[in-house]
Structures are given as structure tokens and as C-alpha cells.
Design an enzyme around this catalytic site. Structure first.
Site, short mmCIF file in Angstrom:
data_model
loop_
_atom_site.label_atom_id
_atom_site.label_comp_id
_atom_site.label_asym_id
_atom_site.label_seq_id
_atom_site.Cartn_x
_atom_site.Cartn_y
_atom_site.Cartn_z
N ASP A 134 0.85 -1.19 0.00
CA ASP A 134 0.00 0.00 0.00
C ASP A 134 0.89 1.25 0.00
O ASP A 134 1.90 1.32 0.71
CB ASP A 134 -0.90 -0.02 1.24
CG ASP A 134 -2.04 0.97 1.15
OD1 ASP A 134 -3.20 0.53 1.08
OD2 ASP A 134 -1.76 2.19 1.15
N ASN A 147 -12.85 -2.82 2.63
CA ASN A 147 -13.72 -1.66 2.76
C ASN A 147 -14.69 -1.64 1.59
O ASN A 147 -14.28 -1.89 0.44
CB ASN A 147 -12.88 -0.38 2.75
CG ASN A 147 -11.95 -0.29 3.95
OD1 ASN A 147 -12.29 -0.74 5.04
ND2 ASN A 147 -10.76 0.27 3.76
N GLN A 206 -14.04 2.93 1.42
CA GLN A 206 -13.41 2.53 0.15
C GLN A 206 -13.10 3.78 -0.67
O GLN A 206 -13.95 4.66 -0.84
CB GLN A 206 -14.34 1.59 -0.64
CG GLN A 206 -13.68 1.05 -1.90
CD GLN A 206 -14.49 -0.07 -2.55
OE1 GLN A 206 -15.60 -0.38 -2.13
NE2 GLN A 206 -13.91 -0.68 -3.57
N VAL A 250 -10.66 3.30 -3.58
CA VAL A 250 -10.32 2.78 -4.90
C VAL A 250 -11.34 1.70 -5.24
O VAL A 250 -11.46 0.70 -4.52
CB VAL A 250 -8.89 2.20 -4.95
CG1 VAL A 250 -8.58 1.65 -6.35
CG2 VAL A 250 -7.86 3.26 -4.56
N HIS A 252 -10.34 -4.92 -3.10
CA HIS A 252 -9.02 -5.29 -2.57
C HIS A 252 -9.14 -5.71 -1.11
O HIS A 252 -9.97 -5.19 -0.37
CB HIS A 252 -8.02 -4.14 -2.71
CG HIS A 252 -8.54 -2.81 -2.26
ND1 HIS A 252 -9.41 -2.06 -3.02
CD2 HIS A 252 -8.35 -2.11 -1.12
CE1 HIS A 252 -9.71 -0.95 -2.38
NE2 HIS A 252 -9.09 -0.96 -1.21
N HIS A 254 -7.09 -5.65 2.27
CA HIS A 254 -5.92 -5.12 2.99
C HIS A 254 -5.39 -6.21 3.90
O HIS A 254 -6.16 -6.86 4.62
CB HIS A 254 -6.32 -3.94 3.89
CG HIS A 254 -6.80 -2.72 3.18
ND1 HIS A 254 -6.00 -1.61 2.97
CD2 HIS A 254 -8.01 -2.42 2.64
CE1 HIS A 254 -6.71 -0.68 2.35
NE2 HIS A 254 -7.92 -1.15 2.13
P1 DGP Z 1 -9.48 1.69 0.38
O1 DGP Z 1 -9.58 2.92 1.21
O2 DGP Z 1 -9.92 0.45 1.10
O3 DGP Z 1 -10.12 1.86 -0.99
O4 DGP Z 1 -7.92 1.48 0.13
C1 DGP Z 1 -7.23 1.98 -0.97
C2 DGP Z 1 -5.78 1.90 -0.63
O5 DGP Z 1 -5.05 2.01 -1.84
C3 DGP Z 1 -5.27 3.01 0.27
O6 DGP Z 1 -4.82 2.42 1.50
C4 DGP Z 1 -4.12 3.64 -0.47
C5 DGP Z 1 -3.84 2.67 -1.58
N1 DGP Z 1 -3.45 3.27 -2.84
C6 DGP Z 1 -4.09 4.25 -3.51
N2 DGP Z 1 -3.47 4.53 -4.67
C7 DGP Z 1 -2.40 3.69 -4.72
C8 DGP Z 1 -1.37 3.49 -5.68
O7 DGP Z 1 -1.29 4.14 -6.73
N3 DGP Z 1 -0.43 2.54 -5.38
C9 DGP Z 1 -0.49 1.79 -4.23
N4 DGP Z 1 0.47 0.89 -4.05
N5 DGP Z 1 -1.46 1.94 -3.32
C10 DGP Z 1 -2.39 2.89 -3.56
#
Ligand code: DGP
Length: 114
Positions: free
Chosen positions: A30, A87, A94, A96, A100, A102
Site C-alpha cells: 500500500d 472496505n 473505500q 479505490v 481489494h 488489505h
Molecule cells: P481503500 O480505502 O480500502 O479503498 O484502500 C485503498 C488503498 O489504496 C489506500 O490504502 C491507499 C492505496 N493506494 C491508492 N493509490 C495507490 C497506488 O497508486 N499505489 C499503491 N500501491 N497503493 C495505492
């Protein structure tokens, strides 16, 4: 569903620190870690949210969880403990919209979550 940053990671269009891959699952660190270990396990086939999952996705959802558990065992922190989180939608936190899991580890987790 619309294309997200995670689909771009699957296609290697943007970089990520990938820690695991098989035919259906990709896992990477992350960008904004909330614990010493903070990984995201995603299906390569995009699915926006858990709410969009159907009976036909049951095996894929199981594979995401099993891949996370196998990673924890392989890396030696399964016995100490870890947390998996999905999430879903706005109130679930959430951000993204490519489903996914975590995987968080390396510190004591708190309950209830904020
Ligand atoms: P959520 O809030 O459950 O949708 O988690 C999305 C997660 O994705 C957040 O913890 C940050 C991570 N994230 C967002 N953009 C990127 C990215 O471009 N690369 C990576 N590795 N993680 C990302």
C-alpha cells in the site's frame, strides 16, 4: 466498471512494489501504509466492490483471502497475528473502486476500528 489505478498496476502501466502474483491475484504494498506490513490483494479481473460480487465470484474471493493467509505464513507473522479488511463503498472507507483485501501486520491492531 471504470478503470482504476489498480488495473493500471495489473497492466504494469504504473509501478508498484509487487510481492505476490498468480494467474488471478496480484498483491503489492500500500502506498499509504497503516502498519509496518500493509499489502493489498486484488483480483486481476476487476470487480468494483464487495457489493458487486456474485455467487460466481465466490472462488475468487476465497483465493484473495487464501493468498493473504499464505503470505502471512510464508513471511512468518501468521502466528503473531494480522488483520484482513475489505472496505466497501463510502461509509466503509473505500477509495479505490477495484475490490481489494488489505493485509495489515507488524503492530497490535485496535478494535473497534475508527
Ligand atoms: P481503500 O480505502 O480500502 O479503498 O484502500 C485503498 C488503498 O489504496 C489506500 O490504502 C491507499 C492505496 N493506494 C491508492 N493509490 C495507490 C497506488 O497508486 N499505489 C499503491 N500501491 N497503493 C495505492
Amino acid at each position: 466498471m471504470t478503470d482504476t489505478i489498480f488495473s493500471k498496476i495489473v497492466r504494469r502501466e504504473i509501478p508498484a512494489d509487487i510481492v505476490y502474483e498468480d494467474d488471478e491475484v496480484l498483491a503489492f504494498r500500500d502506498l499509504n501504509p497503516q502498519a509496518p506490513v500493509h499489502l493489498l490483494f486484488i483480483p486481476k479481473r476487476p470487480l468494483a466492490t464487495l457489493d458487486d460480487a456474485a455467487a460466481g465470484d465466490a472462488e475468487l474471493l476465497g483465493k484473495l483471502l487464501l493468498a493473504a493467509a499464505a503470505y502471512a505464513k510464508r513471511e512468518g507473522f501468521a502466528g503473531q497475528g494480522y488483520r484482513t479488511v475489505i472496505n466497501c463503498n463510502e461509509d466503509g472507507g473505500q477509495t479505490v473502486y477495484h475490490l481489494h483485501v488489505h493485509l495489515l501486520a507488524g503492530r497490535r491492531m485496535h478494535w473497534p476500528p475508527g
